[in-house]
Scaffold this motif. Structure first.
Motif, PDB file in Angstrom:
ATOM      1  N   LEU A  74       0.823  -1.207   0.000  1.00 42.25           N
ATOM      2  CA  LEU A  74       0.000   0.000   0.000  1.00 42.25           C
ATOM      3  C   LEU A  74       0.856   1.254   0.000  1.00 42.25           C
ATOM      4  CD1 LEU A  74      -2.763  -1.076   2.538  1.00 42.25           C
ATOM      5  CD2 LEU A  74      -2.988  -0.889   0.071  1.00 42.25           C
ATOM      6  N   GLU A  75       1.943   1.222   0.737  1.00 44.73           N
ATOM      7  CA  GLU A  75       2.816   2.396   0.811  1.00 44.73           C
ATOM      8  C   GLU A  75       3.445   2.696  -0.551  1.00 44.73           C
ATOM      9  OE1 GLU A  75       6.671   3.923   3.408  1.00 44.73           O
ATOM     10  OE2 GLU A  75       5.502   2.198   4.071  1.00 44.73           O
ATOM     11  N   LYS A  76       3.956   1.646  -1.193  1.00 46.31           N
ATOM     12  CA  LYS A  76       4.589   1.848  -2.505  1.00 46.31           C
ATOM     13  C   LYS A  76       3.564   2.307  -3.547  1.00 46.31           C
ATOM     14  CE  LYS A  76       8.552  -1.311  -2.116  1.00 46.31           C
ATOM     15  NZ  LYS A  76       9.544  -0.282  -2.462  1.00 46.31           N
ATOM     16  N   CYS A  77       2.398   1.675  -3.558  1.00 44.03           N
ATOM     17  CA  CYS A  77       1.364   2.063  -4.530  1.00 44.03           C
ATOM     18  C   CYS A  77       0.888   3.488  -4.271  1.00 44.03           C
ATOM     19  CB  CYS A  77       0.185   1.086  -4.454  1.00 44.03           C
ATOM     20  SG  CYS A  77       0.581  -0.580  -5.042  1.00 44.03           S
TER      21      CYS A  77
ATOM     22  N   PHE B  97       2.823  10.795 -19.902  1.00 38.52           N
ATOM     23  CA  PHE B  97       2.891   9.347 -20.109  1.00 38.52           C
ATOM     24  C   PHE B  97       4.325   8.833 -20.029  1.00 38.52           C
ATOM     25  CE2 PHE B  97      -1.202  10.417 -22.041  1.00 38.52           C
ATOM     26  CZ  PHE B  97      -2.012   9.510 -21.397  1.00 38.52           C
ATOM     27  N   GLN B  98       5.297   9.651 -20.421  1.00 36.79           N
ATOM     28  CA  GLN B  98       6.697   9.221 -20.313  1.00 36.79           C
ATOM     29  C   GLN B  98       7.097   9.077 -18.849  1.00 36.79           C
ATOM     30  OE1 GLN B  98       8.849   8.543 -22.940  1.00 36.79           O
ATOM     31  NE2 GLN B  98      10.204   7.752 -21.372  1.00 36.79           N
TER      32      GLN B  98
ATOM     33  N   LEU C 185       6.266   3.579 -13.295  1.00 33.89           N
ATOM     34  CA  LEU C 185       5.715   2.230 -13.157  1.00 33.89           C
ATOM     35  C   LEU C 185       6.704   1.168 -13.608  1.00 33.89           C
ATOM     36  CD1 LEU C 185       2.061   2.886 -14.349  1.00 33.89           C
ATOM     37  CD2 LEU C 185       2.916   2.664 -12.023  1.00 33.89           C
ATOM     38  N   ASP C 186       7.587   1.506 -14.534  1.00 32.93           N
ATOM     39  CA  ASP C 186       8.618   0.559 -14.952  1.00 32.93           C
ATOM     40  C   ASP C 186       9.577   0.279 -13.801  1.00 32.93           C
ATOM     41  OD1 ASP C 186       9.981  -0.983 -17.080  1.00 32.93           O
ATOM     42  OD2 ASP C 186      11.599   0.450 -16.729  1.00 32.93           O
TER      43      ASP C 186
ATOM     44  N   MET D 227       6.171  -5.345  -8.341  1.00 35.50           N
ATOM     45  CA  MET D 227       4.827  -5.843  -8.628  1.00 35.50           C
ATOM     46  C   MET D 227       4.869  -7.301  -9.087  1.00 35.50           C
ATOM     47  SD  MET D 227       2.734  -2.611 -10.294  1.00 35.50           S
ATOM     48  CE  MET D 227       3.790  -2.440 -11.724  1.00 35.50           C
ATOM     49  N   LYS D 228       5.880  -7.664  -9.872  1.00 39.58           N
ATOM     50  CA  LYS D 228       5.997  -9.061 -10.298  1.00 39.58           C
ATOM     51  C   LYS D 228       6.285  -9.975  -9.110  1.00 39.58           C
ATOM     52  CE  LYS D 228       7.460  -8.123 -15.056  1.00 39.58           C
ATOM     53  NZ  LYS D 228       8.578  -8.175 -16.029  1.00 39.58           N
TER      54      LYS D 228
END
Length: 744
Positions: free
Chosen positions: A85-88, A208-209, A215-216, A222-223
């Protein structure tokens, strides 16, 4: 391509042709300006609507992120959920910031810039057009008057001709201004629209960049979380099937109440001998009766009004009280518990329940005496120190803590270097690696967990229970000592240690290099000296902890000349340091790859753990056990650590090994087991511990409807011996001598 009137053509055309062609061109331009104005006005309004909707979207997103943060704080105890939750929340907040930049750019580039173009440049064009239209009308009127002038009136002809000439000249000048204004407007229109849209699209590109980059960077986490989530789903499905099976089984039972089935268990694993509702007569003048939830636990009679209420102690020590039925009262099923200080009148709900409660109290009194054959060796327990636990003495809270006014956190954080995280320097660490003996922040503790328990065993200072010998272990080491070992050479390699602000990836790389790959160790034996006369030096200066392990005169460490540790291999160093009770040197030997279970063929196949027993150190034994020492590995004569501890009369070590699952049934090469040795030496404490452990093992193998009888007695006695071995070892030695004299 927009229509643009040509200035040169305007000057070269004749009056009539100029008026005709110019007017047609002008009409086309004016129509185009009107249309473009309407389109731009509409676009500006749509942009305003988009910006307002965007602001509402940003506000809603901020509320959503705040909700995520609140949930993260609520889930602090669950590290996986809290970290996710913290990271998101942090990532979503960054994306909100990017959106704010986008809408701000839209406000400036599209809305404001195009709005200014319409309100200023188009307005100037319209004003010029009005002026041009008036002059054109004036010229047409002059042309009509000139045409109507009578030939026989020369003065009217001259006047009309002069007026037409002046009007035509004014018209030509104004036509040039109008054409210039049109061309400027057309050029600026193209610039303003292209510039506005290009700025807006650049802002979109940046949004978007930046979002992709953010997110990258989060993608590996996330994986990893997705893989863990898959396992959680599998475990959840298994638990669900198990619960459904239990539910189906329980539904088949008969739940009708039968007080004949009510029984008590003085050896219940939970420590609660019996519990249930009783009516209690108040001691006030009205003698009112109140229904309360009573229980017998830890040799006390206690009650609660509600489940979460603090326990109220009615009888502090059942060994000092008596219980009897009471018939001289109007109410039925009453009984009285009498202590030297007060009496308590109670009422059960049936005669069978009254008899069960009376028998439970009597059995608890008997059990209390069995648990304490020598009523003088266990001092009055500090059962009222913590209102949150009331009478239940927790193994996680040593009694000396309440005497000193210290908490576990304060004691361990008082060690050198423990005021900050061992790996990143974060202040006020609340997690520990118990086999390494260091304190960690919550993020580094999560990385340590990922290394596996074979490398680091993580425990919370505030949430987990702490046994006294483990607390002593943490006070023997600490961040300064361990970092002196594991970070001995990183500065020589030109490396920098992570900071609290460093990324998780940097911290994880450092921790793996430090503890798994061991890249920063100094060469073994680079320090020499003596400590406690044993030939070892921890290389870290004085320590704050008190050395209070039990020892005997027969096993004092030798006061031989200091040995040069540079000549020793890690296994030999661990072997000698274990007997010398030198935990820093033991930690260094393990860091350099010493086999914790290596048998010394030159010394009857003894192990470092057996050497720690010989050295008389309880905390050295605990350190080796935390680092995967085999509690049942025997020497060449078939004698394990439990045998040696029994032979030497080290009660605390015997207690520790039994708690860690030491086997006592196998004899040595002479056929003697630890119990026979303890009986021969008349060591009542060790005999009691060995027999209790054996009984407990036997009872665990048997099945009964009410759990495992004997567990409470076993746990309580072992807890008492653990406390005494860690904090009052001299009392154990005095007891041993007392029982030996009594035996003789």
């Amino acid at each position: 391509q927009s229509t643009r009137p040509d200035l040169e053509n305007c000057l070269s055309l004749s009056d009539s042709r100029l008026c005709f062609l110019f007017r047609a061109n002008i009409d086309e331009v004016e129509t185009e300006v009107v249309e473009i104005e309407a389109k731009l006005d509409k676009l500006v309004k749509l942009c305003s609507g988009m910006i307002e909707a965007g602001k509402a979207y940003i506000s809603a997103n901020k509320l959503f992120v705040n909700g995520i943060r609140d949930l993260s704080q609520q889930c602090k105890k669950d590290e996986m959920i809290s970290e996710c939750l913290e990271k998101c929340g942090e990532s979503l907040q960054e994306i909100i910031n990017y959106h704010m930049i986008l809408f701000d750019q839209a406000q400036r580039s599209v809305k404001q810039q195009l709005h200014n173009f319409v309100k200023e440049d188009v307005r100037k064009f319209k004003e010029t057009k009005k002026h041009f239209d008036r002059v054109r009308e004036d010229m047409e009127i002059a042309q009509v008057k000139n045409a109507q002038a009578p030939r026989n009136k020369p003065h009217e002809v001259e006047e009309a001709t002069s007026a037409l000439s002046i009007t035509r000249k004014c018209f030509r000048h104004l036509a040039l201004d109008y054409v210039l204004q049109i061309n400027v407007l057309q050029a600026k229109k193209k610039f303003e629209i292209l510039d506005a849209m290009l700025s807006f699209m650049n802002a979109q590109f940046s949004l978007f960049q930046q979002g992709y980059n953010l997110l990258d960077e989060l993608d590996p986490y996330m994986k990893k979380l997705a893989a863990e989530l898959d396992q959680l789903v599998i475990h959840s499905a298994m638990e669900k099937r198990e619960m459904e099976h239990k539910h189906a089984t329980i539904q088949q039972r008969d739940f009708s109440y039968d007080d004949s089935k009510v029984e008590f268990n003085v050896d219940a694993p939970s420590g609660v001998v019996m519990e249930g509702y009783l009516f209690k007569r108040a001691s006030n003048a009205f003698k009112t009766w109140n229904r309360r939830w009573f229980s017998i636990q830890n040799n006390q009679l206690v009650y609660q009004k509600k489940l979460k209420d603090v326990l109220t102690v009615v009888v502090e020590d059942l060994r000092l009280c008596s219980v009897k039925p009471h018939e001289d009262i109007e109410r039925r099923f009453c009984f009285e518990v009498v202590s030297p200080f007060k009496s308590c009148m109670l009422q059960a709900e049936s005669e069978k329940l009254r008899q069960a409660w009376i028998q439970a109290v009597q059995a608890s009194i008997a059990s209390a005496y069995r648990e304490s054959p020598d009523t003088f060796y266990i001092e009055h327990l500090d059962r009222t120190a913590s209102p949150s636990t009331s009478s239940i003495d927790s193994a996680s809270e040593p009694r000396e803590r309440s005497a000193r006014g210290e908490t576990i956190l304060q004691r361990i954080q008082g060690m050198p270097g423990n005021e900050q995280c061992c790996d990143c320097g974060q202040a006020d660490p609340r997690w520990a690696s118990i086999n390494l003996g260091v304190l960690l922040c919550i993020e580094c503790s999560g990385i340590h967990r990922s290394l596996g328990v074979h490398c680091s065993k993580v425990r919370s200072l505030t949430l987990d229970s702490w046994e006294p010998e483990l607390l002593k272990l943490m006070c023997e080491l600490g961040n300064s000592v361990i970092n002196h070992i594991y970070e001995g050479s990183y500065q020589e390699q030109g490396l920098k240690k992570p900071l609290p602000s460093s990324s998780r990836q940097e911290k994880e790389a450092w921790i793996r290099a430090k503890y798994v790959e061991k890249k920063f160790l100094k060469k073994l034996g680079s320090r020499r000296g003596s400590r406690r006369g044993t030939g070892f030096d921890n290389g870290s200066g004085p320590r704050k902890c008190e050395v209070s392990e039990e020892s005997s005169g027969e096993t004092e460490a030798e006061t031989s000349d200091p040995e040069d540790t540079r000549e020793m291999d890690p296994g030999t160093l661990l072997y000698k340091a274990s007997k010398a009770r030198n935990l820093p040197v033991m930690a260094e030997a393990l860091a350099h790859g010493a086999d914790v279970n290596l048998a010394n063929d030159e010394d009857e196949g003894k192990t470092p753990l057996i050497q720690a027993v010989t050295g008389g150190s309880l905390v050295a034994c605990e350190f080796l056990l935390q680092n995967a020492a085999d509690v049942n590995q025997r020497d060449g004569r078939g004698r394990g650590p439990l045998y040696h501890a029994t032979y030497l009369g080290h009660t605390g070590q015997v207690c520790l090994f039994l708690k860690r699952g030491a086997a006592q049934n196998d004899g040595d090469e002479d056929g003697q087991d630890p119990l026979s040795i303890a009986v021969q030496q008349a060591n009542a404490d060790i005999v009691t511990l060995l027999r209790l452990a054996r009984m407990n093992d036997e009872m665990r193998e048997s099945e009964g409807p009410f759990g495992q009888p004997g567990d409470t007695t076993y746990i309580d006695i072992f807890r008492e011996f653990s406390h005494m071995a860690s904090h009052n070892p001299e009392k154990l030695k005095r007891r041993s001598l007392h029982f030996r004299h009594s035996f003789r």
